[in-house]
Design a protein around this motif. Structure first.
Motif, PDB file in Angstrom:
ATOM      1  N   PRO A 190       0.801  -1.221   0.000  1.00 51.28           N
ATOM      2  CA  PRO A 190       0.000   0.000   0.000  1.00 51.28           C
ATOM      3  C   PRO A 190       0.834   1.271   0.000  1.00 51.28           C
ATOM      4  O   PRO A 190       0.429   2.284   0.555  1.00 51.28           O
ATOM      5  N   ASP A 191       2.007   1.260  -0.605  1.00 48.54           N
ATOM      6  CA  ASP A 191       2.935   2.397  -0.612  1.00 48.54           C
ATOM      7  C   ASP A 191       2.391   3.555  -1.445  1.00 48.54           C
ATOM      8  O   ASP A 191       2.296   3.443  -2.668  1.00 48.54           O
ATOM      9  N   PRO A 192       2.052   4.699  -0.827  1.00 43.88           N
ATOM     10  CA  PRO A 192       1.509   5.831  -1.593  1.00 43.88           C
ATOM     11  C   PRO A 192       2.513   6.451  -2.567  1.00 43.88           C
ATOM     12  O   PRO A 192       2.126   7.157  -3.488  1.00 43.88           O
ATOM     13  N   GLU A 193       3.798   6.167  -2.386  1.00 46.42           N
ATOM     14  CA  GLU A 193       4.809   6.652  -3.331  1.00 46.42           C
ATOM     15  C   GLU A 193       4.729   5.902  -4.663  1.00 46.42           C
ATOM     16  O   GLU A 193       5.215   6.385  -5.678  1.00 46.42           O
ATOM     17  N   HIS A 194       4.156   4.707  -4.655  1.00 43.97           N
ATOM     18  CA  HIS A 194       3.969   3.889  -5.850  1.00 43.97           C
ATOM     19  C   HIS A 194       2.530   3.389  -5.838  1.00 43.97           C
ATOM     20  O   HIS A 194       2.274   2.215  -5.573  1.00 43.97           O
ATOM     21  N   PRO A 195       1.552   4.283  -6.081  1.00 50.98           N
ATOM     22  CA  PRO A 195       0.137   3.941  -5.891  1.00 50.98           C
ATOM     23  C   PRO A 195      -0.341   2.813  -6.796  1.00 50.98           C
ATOM     24  O   PRO A 195       0.207   2.577  -7.872  1.00 50.98           O
ATOM     25  N   GLN A 196      -1.406   2.141  -6.324  1.00 50.35           N
ATOM     26  CA  GLN A 196      -1.923   0.978  -7.037  1.00 50.35           C
ATOM     27  C   GLN A 196      -2.576   1.323  -8.367  1.00 50.35           C
ATOM     28  O   GLN A 196      -2.739   0.463  -9.202  1.00 50.35           O
ATOM     29  N   GLN A 197      -2.974   2.551  -8.608  1.00 48.74           N
ATOM     30  CA  GLN A 197      -3.574   2.998  -9.859  1.00 48.74           C
ATOM     31  C   GLN A 197      -4.975   2.427 -10.050  1.00 48.74           C
ATOM     32  O   GLN A 197      -5.898   3.153 -10.351  1.00 48.74           O
TER      33      GLN A 197
END
Length: 125
Positions: A62-69
């Motif tokens: 769930p890293d907001p720096e690499h969002p799930q899109q």
């Protein structure tokens, strides 16, 4: 109404591999005529397309720096069924990420072989 939804398109490094992965989950027919674009039509008529993206960078849930899109939710009738489904999707190449921990209802989060998150949902959500 302006239009109707044709399909959902998922970027990935290998369209055939991801198409086969989701066909094992949903069933249906694959059109692999073009190696850069594979289409899965589910038994219910829903269409997922997988498009080659050579520079694909998967999300890191769930890293907001690499969002799930985006993510896909799949219904599984019972908690016992979702445990069997967990084993099957992992055998197909999914990676387990999270269990919501619900007894009567909840979800398990996985990433597909290209890194896209998806959920196996059970019970009343």
């Amino acid at each position: 109404m302006i239009a109707t939804l044709q399909c959902t398109v998922v970027d990935c490094p290998d369209p055939a591999t991801l198409g086969h992965f989701y066909r094992e989950i949903l069933g249906g027919e694959l059109d692999e005529g073009d190696p850069t674009w594979v289409t899965l039509t589910s038994p219910q008529g829903f269409r997922l397309a997988f498009q080659r993206a050579p520079d694909h960078k998967p999300p890191r849930w769930p890293d907001p720096e690499h969002p799930q899109q985006f993510h896909l939710d799949f219904d599984v009738p019972e908690r016992a069924d979702v445990e069997r489904a967990r084993e099957r999707v992992i055998a197909l190449g999914a990676t387990f990420l999270h269990d919501s921990g619900g007894e009567a209802s909840g979800f398990l989060v996985f990433s597909d072989p290209a890194g896209h998150p998806f959920c196996l949902c059970y019970g009343q959500m």
